[in-house]
Design a protein around this motif. Sequence first.
Motif, PDB file in Angstrom:
ATOM      1  N   ASP A 315      42.229  27.201  30.802  1.00  0.00           N
ATOM      2  CA  ASP A 315      42.235  28.380  29.924  1.00  0.00           C
ATOM      3  C   ASP A 315      41.024  28.405  28.989  1.00  0.00           C
ATOM      4  O   ASP A 315      41.112  28.843  27.844  1.00  0.00           O
ATOM      5  CB  ASP A 315      43.536  28.447  29.114  1.00  0.00           C
ATOM      6  N   TYR A 316      39.901  27.915  29.496  1.00  0.00           N
ATOM      7  CA  TYR A 316      38.653  28.011  28.731  1.00  0.00           C
ATOM      8  C   TYR A 316      38.057  29.395  28.986  1.00  0.00           C
ATOM      9  O   TYR A 316      37.964  29.833  30.124  1.00  0.00           O
ATOM     10  CB  TYR A 316      37.670  26.920  29.143  1.00  0.00           C
ATOM     11  N   TRP A 317      37.656  30.084  27.955  1.00  0.00           N
ATOM     12  CA  TRP A 317      37.209  31.481  28.085  1.00  0.00           C
ATOM     13  C   TRP A 317      35.872  31.559  28.819  1.00  0.00           C
ATOM     14  O   TRP A 317      34.825  31.171  28.284  1.00  0.00           O
ATOM     15  CB  TRP A 317      37.082  32.119  26.708  1.00  0.00           C
ATOM     16  N   CYS A 318      35.943  32.075  30.027  1.00  0.00           N
ATOM     17  CA  CYS A 318      34.763  32.148  30.877  1.00  0.00           C
ATOM     18  C   CYS A 318      34.934  33.293  31.876  1.00  0.00           C
ATOM     19  O   CYS A 318      36.035  33.812  32.052  1.00  0.00           O
ATOM     20  CB  CYS A 318      34.560  30.827  31.619  1.00  0.00           C
ATOM     21  N   ALA A 319      33.847  33.667  32.526  1.00  0.00           N
ATOM     22  CA  ALA A 319      33.926  34.740  33.522  1.00  0.00           C
ATOM     23  C   ALA A 319      32.739  34.692  34.461  1.00  0.00           C
ATOM     24  O   ALA A 319      31.626  34.301  34.067  1.00  0.00           O
ATOM     25  CB  ALA A 319      33.989  36.109  32.850  1.00  0.00           C
ATOM     26  N   ASP A 320      33.005  35.089  35.684  1.00  0.00           N
ATOM     27  CA  ASP A 320      31.928  35.369  36.631  1.00  0.00           C
ATOM     28  C   ASP A 320      31.186  36.603  36.127  1.00  0.00           C
ATOM     29  O   ASP A 320      31.762  37.460  35.452  1.00  0.00           O
ATOM     30  CB  ASP A 320      32.541  35.634  38.013  1.00  0.00           C
ATOM     31  N   VAL A 321      29.912  36.719  36.412  1.00  0.00           N
ATOM     32  CA  VAL A 321      29.118  37.877  36.002  1.00  0.00           C
ATOM     33  C   VAL A 321      28.902  38.736  37.249  1.00  0.00           C
ATOM     34  O   VAL A 321      28.101  38.390  38.122  1.00  0.00           O
ATOM     35  CB  VAL A 321      27.774  37.451  35.378  1.00  0.00           C
ATOM     36  N   LEU A 322      29.633  39.825  37.325  1.00  0.00           N
ATOM     37  CA  LEU A 322      29.694  40.615  38.552  1.00  0.00           C
ATOM     38  C   LEU A 322      28.674  41.740  38.586  1.00  0.00           C
ATOM     39  O   LEU A 322      28.404  42.379  37.569  1.00  0.00           O
ATOM     40  CB  LEU A 322      31.094  41.219  38.714  1.00  0.00           C
ATOM     41  N   THR A 323      28.136  41.974  39.757  1.00  0.00           N
ATOM     42  CA  THR A 323      27.400  43.211  39.999  1.00  0.00           C
ATOM     43  C   THR A 323      28.417  44.318  40.276  1.00  0.00           C
ATOM     44  O   THR A 323      29.599  44.052  40.507  1.00  0.00           O
ATOM     45  CB  THR A 323      26.479  43.072  41.224  1.00  0.00           C
ATOM     46  N   TRP A 324      27.997  45.572  40.237  1.00  0.00           N
ATOM     47  CA  TRP A 324      28.934  46.665  40.511  1.00  0.00           C
ATOM     48  C   TRP A 324      29.544  46.553  41.903  1.00  0.00           C
ATOM     49  O   TRP A 324      30.723  46.832  42.094  1.00  0.00           O
ATOM     50  CB  TRP A 324      28.241  48.014  40.340  1.00  0.00           C
ATOM     51  N   SER A 325      28.729  46.142  42.878  1.00  0.00           N
ATOM     52  CA  SER A 325      29.258  46.057  44.245  1.00  0.00           C
ATOM     53  C   SER A 325      30.357  45.002  44.339  1.00  0.00           C
ATOM     54  O   SER A 325      31.389  45.215  44.980  1.00  0.00           O
ATOM     55  CB  SER A 325      28.130  45.760  45.242  1.00  0.00           C
ATOM     56  N   ARG A 326      30.164  43.875  43.690  1.00  0.00           N
ATOM     57  CA  ARG A 326      31.194  42.832  43.698  1.00  0.00           C
ATOM     58  C   ARG A 326      32.407  43.250  42.868  1.00  0.00           C
ATOM     59  O   ARG A 326      33.553  42.989  43.231  1.00  0.00           O
ATOM     60  CB  ARG A 326      30.614  41.519  43.166  1.00  0.00           C
ATOM     61  N   LEU A 327      32.149  43.886  41.755  1.00  0.00           N
ATOM     62  CA  LEU A 327      33.244  44.373  40.912  1.00  0.00           C
ATOM     63  C   LEU A 327      34.154  45.315  41.683  1.00  0.00           C
ATOM     64  O   LEU A 327      35.387  45.166  41.693  1.00  0.00           O
ATOM     65  CB  LEU A 327      32.663  45.094  39.688  1.00  0.00           C
ATOM     66  N   MET A 328      33.556  46.293  42.350  1.00  0.00           N
ATOM     67  CA  MET A 328      34.356  47.328  43.000  1.00  0.00           C
ATOM     68  C   MET A 328      35.057  46.837  44.253  1.00  0.00           C
ATOM     69  O   MET A 328      35.959  47.506  44.761  1.00  0.00           O
ATOM     70  CB  MET A 328      33.477  48.546  43.287  1.00  0.00           C
ATOM     71  N   GLY A 329      34.664  45.686  44.733  1.00  0.00           N
ATOM     72  CA  GLY A 329      35.358  45.104  45.870  1.00  0.00           C
ATOM     73  C   GLY A 329      36.462  44.146  45.458  1.00  0.00           C
ATOM     74  O   GLY A 329      37.162  43.612  46.309  1.00  0.00           O
ATOM     75  N   HIS A 330      36.633  43.964  44.164  1.00  0.00           N
ATOM     76  CA  HIS A 330      37.599  42.990  43.660  1.00  0.00           C
ATOM     77  C   HIS A 330      38.946  43.660  43.394  1.00  0.00           C
ATOM     78  O   HIS A 330      39.014  44.799  42.928  1.00  0.00           O
ATOM     79  CB  HIS A 330      37.071  42.357  42.365  1.00  0.00           C
ATOM     80  N   GLU A 331      40.010  42.938  43.672  1.00  0.00           N
ATOM     81  CA  GLU A 331      41.356  43.479  43.457  1.00  0.00           C
ATOM     82  C   GLU A 331      41.598  43.836  41.989  1.00  0.00           C
ATOM     83  O   GLU A 331      42.324  44.772  41.672  1.00  0.00           O
ATOM     84  CB  GLU A 331      42.399  42.457  43.918  1.00  0.00           C
ATOM     85  N   GLY A 332      40.943  43.092  41.081  1.00  0.00           N
ATOM     86  CA  GLY A 332      41.093  43.397  39.661  1.00  0.00           C
ATOM     87  C   GLY A 332      40.629  44.795  39.322  1.00  0.00           C
ATOM     88  O   GLY A 332      41.176  45.448  38.425  1.00  0.00           O
ATOM     89  N   PHE A 333      39.604  45.268  40.040  1.00  0.00           N
ATOM     90  CA  PHE A 333      39.108  46.630  39.839  1.00  0.00           C
ATOM     91  C   PHE A 333      39.944  47.648  40.597  1.00  0.00           C
ATOM     92  O   PHE A 333      40.345  48.685  40.042  1.00  0.00           O
ATOM     93  CB  PHE A 333      37.643  46.719  40.281  1.00  0.00           C
ATOM     94  N   THR A 334      40.225  47.374  41.856  1.00  0.00           N
ATOM     95  CA  THR A 334      40.939  48.366  42.668  1.00  0.00           C
ATOM     96  C   THR A 334      42.347  48.620  42.142  1.00  0.00           C
ATOM     97  O   THR A 334      42.867  49.734  42.259  1.00  0.00           O
ATOM     98  CB  THR A 334      41.003  47.930  44.142  1.00  0.00           C
ATOM     99  N   THR A 335      42.967  47.626  41.536  1.00  0.00           N
ATOM    100  CA  THR A 335      44.300  47.798  40.968  1.00  0.00           C
ATOM    101  C   THR A 335      44.314  48.854  39.875  1.00  0.00           C
ATOM    102  O   THR A 335      45.302  49.571  39.690  1.00  0.00           O
ATOM    103  CB  THR A 335      44.815  46.465  40.403  1.00  0.00           C
ATOM    104  N   LEU A 336      43.208  48.991  39.155  1.00  0.00           N
ATOM    105  CA  LEU A 336      43.141  49.950  38.052  1.00  0.00           C
ATOM    106  C   LEU A 336      43.060  51.399  38.518  1.00  0.00           C
ATOM    107  O   LEU A 336      43.304  52.314  37.729  1.00  0.00           O
ATOM    108  CB  LEU A 336      41.916  49.646  37.176  1.00  0.00           C
ATOM    109  N   GLN A 337      42.705  51.621  39.775  1.00  0.00           N
ATOM    110  CA  GLN A 337      42.537  52.986  40.307  1.00  0.00           C
ATOM    111  C   GLN A 337      41.609  53.802  39.390  1.00  0.00           C
ATOM    112  O   GLN A 337      41.921  54.908  38.973  1.00  0.00           O
ATOM    113  CB  GLN A 337      43.889  53.689  40.432  1.00  0.00           C
TER     114      GLN A 337
END
Length: 388
Positions: A315-337
Amino acid sequence: MTEINSLKPLEDLLVLDFSQFLSGPSASLRLADMGARVIKIERSGTGDICRTLYISNQELDGDSTLFHSINRNKESFAVDLKNPEELELIKKLIRKADVMMGNFRPGVMERLGLDYEQVKIINPQIIYGEISGYGDEGPWRDKPGQDLLVQSFSGLAWLNGDADQPPMPFGLAVADMMAGAQLAQGILACLVRRGITGEGALVQASLLEATLDFQFEVLSTYLNDGKQLPERSSVHNAHAYLGAPYGIYQTQNGYLALAMGSVIKLGELLACPELTTYTDSKEWSTKRDEIKQILVEHLQTATTEQWLSALEPADYWCADVLTWSRLMGHEGFTTLQMTQQVTRSNGASLMTTRCPIRMDGQLFTSTKGSPRIGEHNAAILEEIVGLG
């Protein structure tokens, strides 16, 4: 995608939007998303200048994609405001309107006879919103209210970039968007008050004030810290007031964002013993760049995925740094519709974002695309003005 079936909260409200470019139209877009009928008042022939404001080479149906994205779900009424007969038509629309808004330079609406003092004579209950660059007083009053210039005046650009780099602006029109959001908030508040008291109102916002408010956290620190300017980190600066490890770092195959957290714990999780020697939390600020330089070298020895697998379970605060193409292919994005397709009356369509607000767990969406210049003149004259 789940849509709201009942009335949207601003249903049956009429908004006349005289604004151009981004700030004003972004405010009226949000009102349209929530159900208001928004009519763009445009100049005959040329329309909103944003129609020809290109941020890429993309164009759809004769207008820039920027115009399409920020003016979806609206109607267009094209007039010559210098023509007395057409100006009279506008005044008839004003009598029926709930909200009127614009973002011209100070003095323009006064010369047209459409400033608040004159409009409230026509419609005392109207909510009149205006956005300026720097307010309607002071030495900057007549300067062009352009986003990059406002970011520069406000100190916002100075906060960005590393210590040895020049000031760096944001990669998008943040001053415009924030001023638009604040104008929409003010209009909504005055609509609530009007529902209670019946009073109209003048709502004012400026790009500069919106950008200053955006910095309220760091400006408050500065104002209460002897007005000592913060020092930008010389190593991957991300927040001038925050110590290590706060920043974005290159890995073997990408980038990793690290937010606030214990440097000691980070050293343990990353198997980096050099970090575990910084036991005094004050050092995380005073020796910020020294610590961050250790991270720069260490994090390039493995992939982003390897580091995340060590940090996320702890639970250390961190994140991958996504490009738009990677972001939009991720379930975290698609779930938001978060995207929707909007279509003009002639079939031209655009994929864009939806309203980000949910109410009662439901989304606000609309397939209605942006209008062509004067597309709704006949319908507006018949339905609102009463001219067949």
